[in-house]
Design a protein around this motif. Structure first.
Motif, short mmCIF file in Angstrom:
data_model
loop_
_atom_site.label_atom_id
_atom_site.label_comp_id
_atom_site.label_asym_id
_atom_site.label_seq_id
_atom_site.Cartn_x
_atom_site.Cartn_y
_atom_site.Cartn_z
N ARG A 231 11.50 43.00 -21.93
CA ARG A 231 11.14 44.19 -22.70
C ARG A 231 11.81 44.09 -24.07
NH1 ARG A 231 11.62 49.47 -19.17
NH2 ARG A 231 10.08 50.11 -20.67
N PRO A 232 11.10 44.39 -25.15
CA PRO A 232 11.71 44.32 -26.47
C PRO A 232 12.77 45.39 -26.64
CG PRO A 232 9.49 45.18 -26.63
CD PRO A 232 9.70 44.77 -25.20
N ALA A 233 13.82 45.05 -27.35
CA ALA A 233 14.88 46.01 -27.66
C ALA A 233 14.34 46.99 -28.70
CB ALA A 233 16.10 45.28 -28.19
N PRO A 234 14.90 48.22 -28.74
CA PRO A 234 14.43 49.19 -29.74
C PRO A 234 14.50 48.66 -31.17
CG PRO A 234 15.84 50.26 -28.13
CD PRO A 234 15.88 48.78 -27.84
N GLU A 235 15.53 47.84 -31.48
CA GLU A 235 15.64 47.28 -32.83
C GLU A 235 14.46 46.37 -33.14
OE1 GLU A 235 18.37 46.25 -30.52
OE2 GLU A 235 18.93 48.34 -30.73
N GLU A 236 13.99 45.63 -32.14
CA GLU A 236 12.85 44.73 -32.35
C GLU A 236 11.58 45.52 -32.64
OE1 GLU A 236 12.40 41.95 -29.18
OE2 GLU A 236 14.50 41.38 -29.25
N ILE A 237 11.43 46.66 -31.98
CA ILE A 237 10.25 47.50 -32.23
C ILE A 237 10.30 48.02 -33.66
CG2 ILE A 237 9.09 49.63 -31.59
CD1 ILE A 237 10.14 49.08 -28.71
N LYS A 238 11.46 48.48 -34.11
CA LYS A 238 11.61 48.96 -35.48
C LYS A 238 11.40 47.82 -36.47
CE LYS A 238 12.86 53.22 -34.60
NZ LYS A 238 12.04 54.34 -34.82
N ASP A 239 11.84 46.63 -36.14
CA ASP A 239 11.68 45.49 -37.03
C ASP A 239 10.21 45.15 -37.22
OD1 ASP A 239 14.28 45.22 -37.67
OD2 ASP A 239 14.70 43.63 -36.24
N GLU A 240 9.36 45.56 -36.31
CA GLU A 240 7.93 45.36 -36.49
C GLU A 240 7.47 46.08 -37.75
OE1 GLU A 240 3.75 45.85 -34.02
OE2 GLU A 240 5.61 46.54 -33.14
N ILE A 241 8.04 47.22 -38.02
CA ILE A 241 7.73 47.96 -39.25
C ILE A 241 8.15 47.13 -40.46
CG2 ILE A 241 8.36 49.99 -40.63
CD1 ILE A 241 8.58 51.52 -37.93
N HIS A 242 9.34 46.55 -40.40
CA HIS A 242 9.82 45.75 -41.53
C HIS A 242 8.94 44.51 -41.74
CE1 HIS A 242 12.61 44.61 -44.61
NE2 HIS A 242 12.79 43.43 -44.05
N PHE B 54 13.67 49.34 -51.11
CA PHE B 54 14.46 48.52 -50.19
C PHE B 54 14.66 49.25 -48.87
CE2 PHE B 54 17.37 50.95 -52.81
CZ PHE B 54 18.32 51.44 -51.92
N ARG B 55 15.02 48.50 -47.88
CA ARG B 55 15.25 49.02 -46.52
C ARG B 55 16.69 49.50 -46.40
NH1 ARG B 55 16.25 45.61 -41.23
NH2 ARG B 55 15.69 47.13 -39.65
N LYS B 56 16.86 50.71 -45.88
CA LYS B 56 18.20 51.27 -45.65
C LYS B 56 18.63 51.08 -44.21
CE LYS B 56 19.45 54.99 -47.85
NZ LYS B 56 19.50 56.40 -48.29
N SER B 57 17.70 51.27 -43.29
CA SER B 57 17.94 51.09 -41.85
C SER B 57 16.58 50.93 -41.19
CB SER B 57 18.71 52.29 -41.29
OG SER B 57 17.97 53.48 -41.42
N PRO B 58 16.53 50.62 -39.90
CA PRO B 58 15.22 50.44 -39.25
C PRO B 58 14.32 51.66 -39.43
CG PRO B 58 16.94 49.64 -37.80
CD PRO B 58 17.63 50.35 -38.96
N GLU C 272 14.28 58.82 -50.21
CA GLU C 272 14.37 58.25 -48.87
C GLU C 272 13.07 58.53 -48.11
OE1 GLU C 272 18.15 58.15 -46.57
OE2 GLU C 272 16.98 59.42 -45.21
N LEU C 273 12.49 57.47 -47.56
CA LEU C 273 11.22 57.56 -46.85
C LEU C 273 11.39 57.09 -45.41
CD1 LEU C 273 9.06 55.60 -49.46
CD2 LEU C 273 9.47 58.06 -49.40
N ARG C 274 10.60 57.67 -44.55
CA ARG C 274 10.49 57.16 -43.17
C ARG C 274 9.13 56.49 -43.05
NH1 ARG C 274 10.54 61.71 -39.51
NH2 ARG C 274 8.78 60.72 -38.55
N LEU C 275 9.10 55.29 -42.47
CA LEU C 275 7.83 54.59 -42.27
C LEU C 275 7.55 54.48 -40.79
CD1 LEU C 275 8.09 51.64 -44.83
CD2 LEU C 275 6.91 53.79 -45.09
#
Length: 135
Positions: free
Chosen positions: A57-68, A88-92, A101-104
């Motif tokens: 199962r992918p870790a939550p960070e990997e799912i967020k990295d899909e956005i990046h 620029f990216r501030k966090s996942p 500051e934006l949420r994607l």
């Protein structure tokens, strides 16, 4: 009489394990057969710790990295964004665009920007247009 050396021991073929010392071998004391620790693994697995990729199962960070990954792909084909704006990216899942500051997030429409109450596809937001804007 002396014990035979390991080279002198007769070998027999086991259907599950391969070659192992014969039952008459002195190595089989206490009636414990020698077996391979990997004999019960499915074919193709090299060790008990190896897990098939499809079961991981992918870790939550990997799912967020899909956005990046999607953001990087967008920027690759729209290099003018980085030339004209600070982005620029501030966090996942969280980015900064010209001080805001934006949420994607990923949706069926692609990358969507959340800027306060505004929800808009990333390409439209980067052009500073009102196209496809939802409040």
């Amino acid at each position: 009489p002396s014990l035979p050396s390991p080279r002198d021991r007769p070998l027999e073929r086991s259907p599950r394990v391969g070659l192992r010392p014969a039952a008459s071998s002195p190595v089989l004391a206490h009636n414990q057969p020698l077996t391979s620790p990997r004999q019960d693994l499915p074919r193709g697995m090299s060790s008990p710790t190896a897990m098939p990729e499809r079961n991981r199962r992918p870790a939550p960070e990997e799912i967020k990295d899909e956005i990046h990954q999607h953001v990087s792909h967008f920027l690759k084909y729209h290099p003018q964004v980085m030339q004209e704006h600070r982005f620029f990216r501030k966090s996942p899942g969280v980015y900064e665009f010209d001080g805001r500051e934006l949420r994607l997030e990923l949706s069926e429409r692609g990358l969507v920007v959340w800027d306060g109450p505004l929800r808009q596809p990333l390409a439209d937001y980067m052009e500073c247009s009102e196209r496809n804007a939802e409040y």
